[in-house]
Design an enzyme around this catalytic site. Structure first.
Site, short mmCIF file in Angstrom:
data_model
loop_
_atom_site.label_atom_id
_atom_site.label_comp_id
_atom_site.label_asym_id
_atom_site.label_seq_id
_atom_site.Cartn_x
_atom_site.Cartn_y
_atom_site.Cartn_z
N PHE A 1 38.90 32.84 45.49
CA PHE A 1 40.14 32.61 44.76
C PHE A 1 40.02 33.32 43.43
O PHE A 1 39.09 33.07 42.67
CB PHE A 1 40.42 31.12 44.51
CG PHE A 1 41.72 30.92 43.78
CD1 PHE A 1 42.92 30.88 44.47
CD2 PHE A 1 41.76 30.84 42.40
CE1 PHE A 1 44.13 30.75 43.80
CE2 PHE A 1 42.96 30.72 41.71
CZ PHE A 1 44.15 30.67 42.42
N ASP B 1 33.19 36.52 38.87
CA ASP B 1 34.40 35.82 38.43
C ASP B 1 33.98 34.40 38.04
O ASP B 1 33.81 33.54 38.89
CB ASP B 1 35.44 35.79 39.56
CG ASP B 1 36.72 35.06 39.15
OD1 ASP B 1 36.72 34.42 38.07
OD2 ASP B 1 37.71 35.12 39.90
N LYS C 1 40.31 30.26 31.65
CA LYS C 1 40.42 28.79 31.63
C LYS C 1 39.90 28.18 30.31
O LYS C 1 40.61 28.20 29.33
CB LYS C 1 39.77 28.21 32.88
CG LYS C 1 40.60 28.61 34.12
CD LYS C 1 40.33 27.78 35.35
CE LYS C 1 41.42 28.04 36.39
NZ LYS C 1 40.96 28.69 37.62
C1 LIG Z 1 41.80 29.84 38.20
C2 LIG Z 1 41.00 31.01 38.61
C3 LIG Z 1 41.48 32.32 38.42
C4 LIG Z 1 42.88 32.62 37.94
O1 LIG Z 1 43.15 32.13 36.68
P1 LIG Z 1 44.68 31.95 36.22
O2 LIG Z 1 44.57 31.66 34.76
O3 LIG Z 1 45.24 30.82 37.01
O4 LIG Z 1 45.37 33.23 36.51
C5 LIG Z 1 40.64 33.37 38.75
N1 LIG Z 1 39.42 33.15 39.25
C6 LIG Z 1 38.94 31.90 39.46
C7 LIG Z 1 37.56 31.74 40.00
C8 LIG Z 1 39.71 30.79 39.15
O5 LIG Z 1 39.25 29.57 39.40
#
Ligand SMILES: *Cc1c(COP(=O)(O)O)cnc(C)c1O
Length: 412
Positions: free
Chosen positions: A139, A224, A253
Site C-alpha cells: 500500500f 516506504d 503521516k
Molecule cells: C498511508 C500510506 C501512504 C500514503 O499516504 P497518504 O498521506 O494517505 O497519501 C503511503 N505508504 C504507506 C506505507 C502508507 O501507510
C-alpha cells in the site's frame, strides 16, 4: 433518528469511506471525545499520523506561532523554516538530501520519479523502460500510478489504464526479489512492515537480505516508511531493526505532528541529484508552516524518546494481547506500537469487532476484513495500555451476546 452530523456527511461527502458511527468533536493526547462527551481511547492514531497524540501543546504552539508569522510562500522563494527542518530530518535519518511534499502518496510518486530518472540517466537503462519491483500486498497511496501497481482488486477496479514499469514479487521473499531483477530494474520499493495489508511482518533479516541483493545488482532500495517510520515500530525507522540504510526513504503521516500533511522523500546524493529546477514540485510542499511543525515534531520525537516508549509499550501491548485466550483470535503480530490482531471471520468480522470495541471506549479500525489494528499514539503510558487490554479482554468475553443496537448487522 440519525445523528445530524452523520446525515450531513452522508448527504454531501463522497462515500469513499465507511466510518464507524461515532462523531468526534475533540481530542487531547490519546483521548477523543464524541459530541455527547463520551471519551474514547484512540488506538488508531489516524493511521499512525497522530503519533504525538491529539493537539500536543508543543506542536500546537509551533503551529500557531508560525501561522501568525508566515505560513505559505511556495518554493519560488527561500524561507527561514525549511532549511533547519530538513537539516534535522536528514541528520536524524542519516540521509543526505530531502525533498518535501505533503501527502504520503506524493512522496511515493516523488520516489518513483527519482528512481526512474536515476535508472535512465545514471544506471543507463534505455529511456522509457525502467522498471520498479514492488511487493504483493503493498500500500503506497491512491494516485493512479500507485493503485496501478497495487495487488488489491478494489483499489484498481475501474481506475485504469495504468502506468507500465512495475513488477510484483511476494513480500518477505528475498529470493523472489533477486529472481525478478533484470537489467531494466531501477529500484525495489518496499514497506518494512506492510501496514494496510494487515500489519504483515516479514521474516527476520528480510530487509538486510534485500539490501545485499540490491547492492549486488545496482538496484535502489527504497523504503516506504510513511506508516512504519518516526518511532512507530520502536526504532526511529523500521529499517533500523535490520541495521540497513535504504537509498531512498519515504516519510509522511507522523511527520506533520498530527496537525498537517507533511511528507518527504529522502535519498542518497546521486539519486536526489537527478532532480533539477523545474523537474518536480508542489505548491504547498515544504511551506514554512509545515516545516515549523515538522521540525517541532522531530524535536519532540527525539527529546521525549518516543521510539523507546513505542518499543516498551508495544511489547506490553503485544504480550497482553497474546495472553488473551479466545477462539476468535488467529494471530497477534506487529512491532512496537504497530500491532494487528487477526480474527477468524467465522466468529466475527474485524469491522464488527471494532464496533464492539467502540462500545468499550476504544477506537480502532479494521484492515483487510479480518485484522484489527492497535496503533495508539506513541506517548501512551503503561496504565493506559493496561486499561486498553482490559477493555479488549472484556470485548472478547462478551462476544457471544451482541448488544441490541448492533442487531442490524446481525451477528452469526
Ligand atoms: C498511508 C500510506 C501512504 C500514503 O499516504 P497518504 O498521506 O494517505 O497519501 C503511503 N505508504 C504507506 C506505507 C502508507 O501507510
Amino acid at each position: 433518528m440519525k445523528n445530524h452530523a452523520i446525515t450531513l456527511e452522508d448527504r454531501y461527502c463522497a462515500h469513499n469511506y465507511e466510518p464507524l458511527p461515532v462523531v468526534l468533536s475533540s481530542g487531547k493526547g490519546i483521548w477523543l471525545w464524541d459530541q455527547d462527551g463520551k471519551r474514547y481511547m484512540d488506538m488508531m492514531s489516524a493511521y499512525s499520523a497522530v503519533s504525538f497524540g491529539h493537539s500536543h501543546p508543543t506542536l500546537v504552539a509551533a503551529l500557531s506561532k508560525q501561522a501568525s508569522q508566515l505560513a505559505v510562500v511556495s518554493r519560488a522563494f527561500y524561507s527561514d523554516q525549511l532549511g533547519p527542518f530538513l537539516q534535522l530530518l536528514c541528520e536524524m535519518t542519516g540521509m543526505p538530501k530531502a525533498l518535501p511534499m505533503n501527502s504520503g502518496a506524493e512522496a511515493v510518486e516523488t520516489a518513483i520519479k527519482a528512481a526512474r530518472k536515476w535508472g535512465h540517466k545514471v544506471k543507463g537503462i534505455a529511456d522509457q523502460t525502467a522498471e520498479i519491483i514492488v511487493c504483493r500486498g503493498n500500500f503506497a497511496g491512491r494516485t493512479t500510478t500507485i493503485v496501478g501497481f497495487s495487488s488489491e482488486a478494489q483499489y484498481r477496479d475501474g481506475f485504469g489504464p495504468f502506468s507500465d514499469g512495475f513488477a510484483t514479487v511476494p513480500f518477505g521473499d528475498a529470493a523472489a526479489l533477486e529472481a525478478a531483477i533484470t537489467p531494466r530494474t531501477a529500484a525495489f520499493l518496499v514497506e518494512p512492515i506492510q501496514g494496510e495489508a494487515g500489519i504483515i511482518v516479514p521474516p527476520e533479516g528480510y530487509l538486510a537480505k534485500c539490501r545485499e541483493i540490491c547492492n549486488r545488482h545496482n538496484v535502489l532500495l527504497i523504503c516506504d516508511e510513511v506508516q512504519t517510520g518516526l518511532g512507530r515500530t520502536g526504532r526511529l525507522l523500521a529499517s533500523d531493526h535490520d541495521g540497513i540504510k535504504p537509498d531512498g526513504l519515504i516519510l509522511g503521516k507522523a511527520l506533520g505532528g498530527g496537525l498537517l500533511p507533511v511528507s518527504a522523500f529522502l535519498a542518497r546524493e546521486d539519486l536526489m541529484a537527478v532532480f533539477t529546477p523545474g523537474d518536480h514540485g508542489s505548491t504547498f510542499g515544504g511551506n514554512p508552516l509545515s516545516a515549523a511543525v515538522g521540525h517541532a515534531a522531530l524535536r519532540l520525537l527525539r527529546e521525549e524518546k518516543l521510539a523507546d516508549n513505542a518499543q516498551r509499550m508495544g511489547e506490553r501491548l503485544l504480550t497482553g494481547l497474546r495472553a488473551i485466550q479466545h477462539p476468535a483470535i488467529r494471530q497477534v503480530r506487529g512491532k512496537g506500537l504497530l500491532i494487528g490482531m487477526d480474527l477468524d471471520p467465522g466468529f466475527i468480522s474485524a469491522r464488527q469487532f471494532c464496533e464492539r470495541l467502540m462500545q468499550q471506549g476504544i477506537l480502532s479500525k479494521d484492515t483487510h476484513d479480518t485484522v484489527v489494528r492497535f496503533a495508539p499514539p506513541l506517548i501512551i503510558t503503561a496504565n493506559d495500555i493496561d486499561a486498553a487490554l482490559e477493555a479488549i479482554q472484556h470485548t472478547f468475553s462478551s462476544l457471544l451476546t451482541p448488544p441490541a443496537h448492533l442487531t442490524e448487522r446481525s451477528y452469526a
